[in-house]
Scaffold this active site. Structure first.
Site, PDB file in Angstrom:
ATOM      1  N   GLY A 201      44.304  28.518  46.943  1.00 17.28           N
ATOM      2  CA  GLY A 201      43.947  27.567  45.831  1.00 17.28           C
ATOM      3  C   GLY A 201      44.029  28.398  44.432  1.00 17.28           C
ATOM      4  O   GLY A 201      44.358  29.398  44.379  1.00 17.28           O
ATOM      5  N   GLY A 207      38.885  30.611  43.040  1.00 15.61           N
ATOM      6  CA  GLY A 207      38.363  31.960  42.739  1.00 15.61           C
ATOM      7  C   GLY A 207      37.040  31.950  42.199  1.00 15.61           C
ATOM      8  O   GLY A 207      36.088  32.529  42.589  1.00 15.61           O
ATOM      9  N   CYS A 279      50.843  47.808  40.062  1.00 15.45           N
ATOM     10  CA  CYS A 279      49.643  48.224  39.064  1.00 15.45           C
ATOM     11  C   CYS A 279      49.670  49.478  39.009  1.00 15.45           C
ATOM     12  O   CYS A 279      49.209  49.995  37.860  1.00 15.45           O
ATOM     13  CB  CYS A 279      48.298  47.590  39.587  1.00 15.45           C
ATOM     14  N   GLU A 377      49.860  46.087  30.088  1.00 17.01           N
ATOM     15  CA  GLU A 377      50.653  46.160  31.215  1.00 17.01           C
ATOM     16  C   GLU A 377      51.968  44.934  31.186  1.00 17.01           C
ATOM     17  O   GLU A 377      51.349  43.971  30.963  1.00 17.01           O
ATOM     18  CB  GLU A 377      49.666  45.859  32.243  1.00 17.01           C
TER      19      GLU A 377
HETATM   20  P1  NAD Z   1      45.642  37.365  38.341  1.00 17.08           P
HETATM   21  O1  NAD Z   1      44.429  38.070  37.642  1.00 17.08           O
HETATM   22  O2  NAD Z   1      46.096  36.436  37.517  1.00 17.08           O
HETATM   23  O3  NAD Z   1      44.980  36.698  39.772  1.00 17.08           O
HETATM   24  C1  NAD Z   1      44.644  37.430  40.478  1.00 17.08           C
HETATM   25  C2  NAD Z   1      43.925  36.506  41.675  1.00 17.08           C
HETATM   26  O4  NAD Z   1      42.775  36.182  40.809  1.00 17.08           O
HETATM   27  C3  NAD Z   1      44.605  35.412  42.075  1.00 17.08           C
HETATM   28  O5  NAD Z   1      44.247  35.057  43.469  1.00 17.08           O
HETATM   29  C4  NAD Z   1      44.151  34.149  41.288  1.00 17.08           C
HETATM   30  O6  NAD Z   1      44.346  33.034  41.880  1.00 17.08           O
HETATM   31  C5  NAD Z   1      42.804  34.555  41.107  1.00 17.08           C
HETATM   32  N1  NAD Z   1      42.087  34.140  39.875  1.00 17.08           N
HETATM   33  C6  NAD Z   1      42.859  33.525  38.487  1.00 17.08           C
HETATM   34  N2  NAD Z   1      41.896  33.306  37.591  1.00 17.08           N
HETATM   35  C7  NAD Z   1      40.707  33.300  38.315  1.00 17.08           C
HETATM   36  C8  NAD Z   1      39.387  32.885  37.969  1.00 17.08           C
HETATM   37  N3  NAD Z   1      38.915  32.385  36.688  1.00 17.08           N
HETATM   38  N4  NAD Z   1      38.354  33.362  38.586  1.00 17.08           N
HETATM   39  C9  NAD Z   1      38.586  33.783  39.985  1.00 17.08           C
HETATM   40  N5  NAD Z   1      39.788  34.128  40.311  1.00 17.08           N
HETATM   41  C10 NAD Z   1      40.810  33.980  39.542  1.00 17.08           C
HETATM   42  O7  NAD Z   1      46.647  38.544  38.561  1.00 17.08           O
HETATM   43  P2  NAD Z   1      48.018  38.270  39.083  1.00 17.08           P
HETATM   44  O8  NAD Z   1      48.915  37.857  38.119  1.00 17.08           O
HETATM   45  O9  NAD Z   1      47.993  37.447  40.619  1.00 17.08           O
HETATM   46  O10 NAD Z   1      48.466  39.507  39.601  1.00 17.08           O
HETATM   47  C11 NAD Z   1      48.907  40.759  38.560  1.00 17.08           C
HETATM   48  C12 NAD Z   1      47.904  41.509  37.904  1.00 17.08           C
HETATM   49  O11 NAD Z   1      47.029  42.329  39.176  1.00 17.08           O
HETATM   50  C13 NAD Z   1      48.346  42.976  37.384  1.00 17.08           C
HETATM   51  O12 NAD Z   1      47.478  42.778  36.285  1.00 17.08           O
HETATM   52  C14 NAD Z   1      47.945  43.953  38.211  1.00 17.08           C
HETATM   53  O13 NAD Z   1      48.094  45.250  37.588  1.00 17.08           O
HETATM   54  C15 NAD Z   1      47.036  43.759  38.839  1.00 17.08           C
HETATM   55  N6  NAD Z   1      46.957  44.515  40.066  1.00 17.08           N
HETATM   56  C16 NAD Z   1      46.046  45.447  40.288  1.00 17.08           C
HETATM   57  C17 NAD Z   1      45.850  46.162  41.326  1.00 17.08           C
HETATM   58  C18 NAD Z   1      44.994  47.314  41.688  1.00 17.08           C
HETATM   59  O14 NAD Z   1      44.973  47.734  42.838  1.00 17.08           O
HETATM   60  N7  NAD Z   1      44.381  47.910  40.655  1.00 17.08           N
HETATM   61  C19 NAD Z   1      46.706  45.941  42.349  1.00 17.08           C
HETATM   62  C20 NAD Z   1      47.769  44.821  42.285  1.00 17.08           C
HETATM   63  C21 NAD Z   1      47.459  43.992  41.131  1.00 17.08           C
END
Ligand code: NAD
Length: 479
Positions: A201, A207, A279, A377
């Site tokens: 979802g 989330g 990331c 980023e």
């Molecule tokens: P995102 O933060 O948009 O989403 C990540 C996850 O969180 C998804 O499953 C999304 O549905 C969920 N989410 C979104 N809004 C939410 C909320 N209000 N409450 C709870 N969950 C919510 O990130 P993305 O666009 O999917 O991924 C890219 C980002 O992830 C980049 O900033 C990247 O750097 C980071 N990243 C970090 C690592 C690490 O290990 N440090 C690894 C991979 C990606």
């Protein structure tokens, strides 16, 4: 019906109907075609999944059972890797080599490392007159992003199961299909019902329901820093443990005595891996002033060797960005950087192909440390090359960011490189392109996160510590 239509969640060991009727379309970013759907879960679905996970949680689960669960999961995952690799190629556009390598072989290595770690780890020790016991933390909410969809699921679910926890998994809505294949492996492995549950979802609904649920003891989130902040604030209401793996803006410091050719080539490869949607990518290349022009030339040559195209064509080295939103964001970053005075060495903001969310490999020079491009980023194939006068300035630029996830140092003198590494505020650093270690703790300083994943440090996050003070009579019996 599309190739990958999924209509159910996985709760309590069964595929179950979602409570609502809404679905989320999954788009292949190379073709712009819808390739499948998954349910848009609801708060009720999360509640059912958390209840199943709570019912399945046994704080006294034996070590033999934990070992068995992990070993069976690892064994069931391995034969599925080729199929999962293909799915990841379709859902995020990762090229063949990336699908097979970092997107699946690496998570497999991580999964196996947890099977092996369980054989080696001691969960009890005596400290003075105390027996210190490390126990499973409880019910884990795992929220993952789209860029390495299997890796991030494995980096959370495997240590959680190894620790004896139960899990509610919410994968990214952009790339949820490989998550289903992982859960099918877990089902085949015969994990007891409720040990692993899947609810797909959107973040703000599913989330947030996971992060705020009183039945969840620990939420492990990987994603953007902005969302991490939101997750942590929601989790605070119920005082649950929060682990955050967030964004990065890592520096690749090439010292004046380095092998420039190799450092630039490997550095460009790292920055463009997975279309730059990594990331830990080294997105800022720091080069001594005296070698700046030479480095720019090498970077341009290396970038221009990247063939952009169909992820399933073996000649392709750079696939599309994962979504149209991502492509628009990256274009904006490049346009604003150029408008702000950065010099385009190669690439640019125009879509690299007519169809699909492609961006050409892009190198920008004369990027100032205070600029948006050096601070934020981008999450695309965009490398900022910056010059520095001396090691002190290199260090200052490297640390001049709110992030602290990764980085690299290149030097002919490894002592000099290690001395510099000690001063950089970041969770990981590679010296002279040293190999990946799936057991090395991974995680962020500063706004790149809280906690660590992988290896023993990753396992620790899923354990609670209990101290049992023993009376003199027991201690004397032991002596
Ligand atoms: P995102 O933060 O948009 O989403 C990540 C996850 O969180 C998804 O499953 C999304 O549905 C969920 N989410 C979104 N809004 C939410 C909320 N209000 N409450 C709870 N969950 C919510 O990130 P993305 O666009 O999917 O991924 C890219 C980002 O992830 C980049 O900033 C990247 O750097 C980071 N990243 C970090 C690592 C690490 O290990 N440090 C690894 C991979 C990606």
């Amino acid at each position: 019906m599309d190739q990958h239509d999924r209509t159910q969640h996985y709760i309590g060991g069964q595929w179950v109907q979602p409570s609502g009727r809404d679905r989320i379309a999954v788009v292949n970013p190379a073709t712009e075609q819808v390739i499948g759907h998954v349910p848009a879960g609801t708060v009720d679905d999360v509640d059912r999944a958390v209840t199943a996970a709570r019912n399945a949680f046994d704080p006294g689960v034996s070590m033999a059972e934990r070992r068995d669960r992990v070993a069976r999961l690892v064994a069931a995952l391995e034969p599925r890797l080729p199929d999962i690799a293909t799915t990841i190629g379709q859902e995020i556009g990762a090229p063949l080599k990336v699908q097979r390598g970092v997107q699946t072989a690496v998570p497999m290595a991580i999964a196996s490392s947890y099977r092996d770690l369980l054989e080696e780890t001691n969960f009890e020790e005596q400290v003075g007159n105390s027996l210190v016991i490390r126990e499973p933390y409880g019910v884990v909410g795992a929220i993952t992003p789209w860029n390495y969809p299997l890796y991030q699921v494995v980096a959370k679910v495997l240590p959680a199961v190894a620790a004896g926890c139960t899990v509610v998994l919410k994968p990214s809505e952009v790339a949820p299909l490989s998550g289903y294949q992982f859960v099918e492996a877990a089902h085949e492995a015969g994990l007891p019902p409720g040990v692993l549950n899947l609810v797909t979802g959107y973040g703000p609904e599913v989330g947030e329901a996971v992060a705020g649920h009183p039945g969840v003891d620990l939420v492990s989130f990987t994603g953007s820093t902005a969302t991490g902040r939101r997750v942590a604030s929601i989790a605070a209401d119920t005082i649950k443990k929060v682990c955050l793996e967030l964004g990065g803006k890592s520096a690749n410091i090439i010292l004046d005595d380095a092998d420039l050719d190799t450092a630039v080539k490997v550095g460009v490869g790292n920055a463009f891996l997975n279309s730059g949607q990594t990331c830990a990518a080294w997105t800022r290349m720091l080069v001594p002033e005296s070698r700046y022009n030479e480095a720019l030339l090498l970077a341009r040559q290396a970038a221009q060797r990247y063939t952009v195209g169909d992820p399933f064509d073996p000649a392709t080295r750079l696939g599309p960005l994962a979504s149209q939103t991502q492509q628009a964001r990256v274009r904006g970053y490049i346009e604003r950087a150029v408008a702000g005075g950065a010099r385009l060495v190669t690439g640019g903001p125009e879509p690299a192909r007519e169809r699909g969310y492609f961006i050409a490999p892009t190198v920008l020079a004369d990027v100032h440390s205070a600029s948006e491009l050096a601070q934020q980023e981008v999450f695309g194939p965009v490398l900022a090359v910056m010059s520095y006068r001396d090691d002190d300035e290199a260090l200052r630029i490297a640390n001049d960011t709110m992030y602290g996830l990764s980085g690299a140092i290149w030097s002919a003198d490894h002592r000099r490189a290690i001395a510099l590494a000690r001063q950089i505020q970041t969770g990981q650093l590679d010296i002279n392109g040293a190999p990946y270690n799936p057991r090395a703790p991974f995680g962020g300083y500063k706004k790149s996160g809280i906690g660590r994943e992988l290896g023993p440090a990753g396992l620790d996050e899923y354990l609670q510590t209990k101290s049992v003070q023993l009376p003199d009579s027991v201690i004397s019996q032991q002596e």
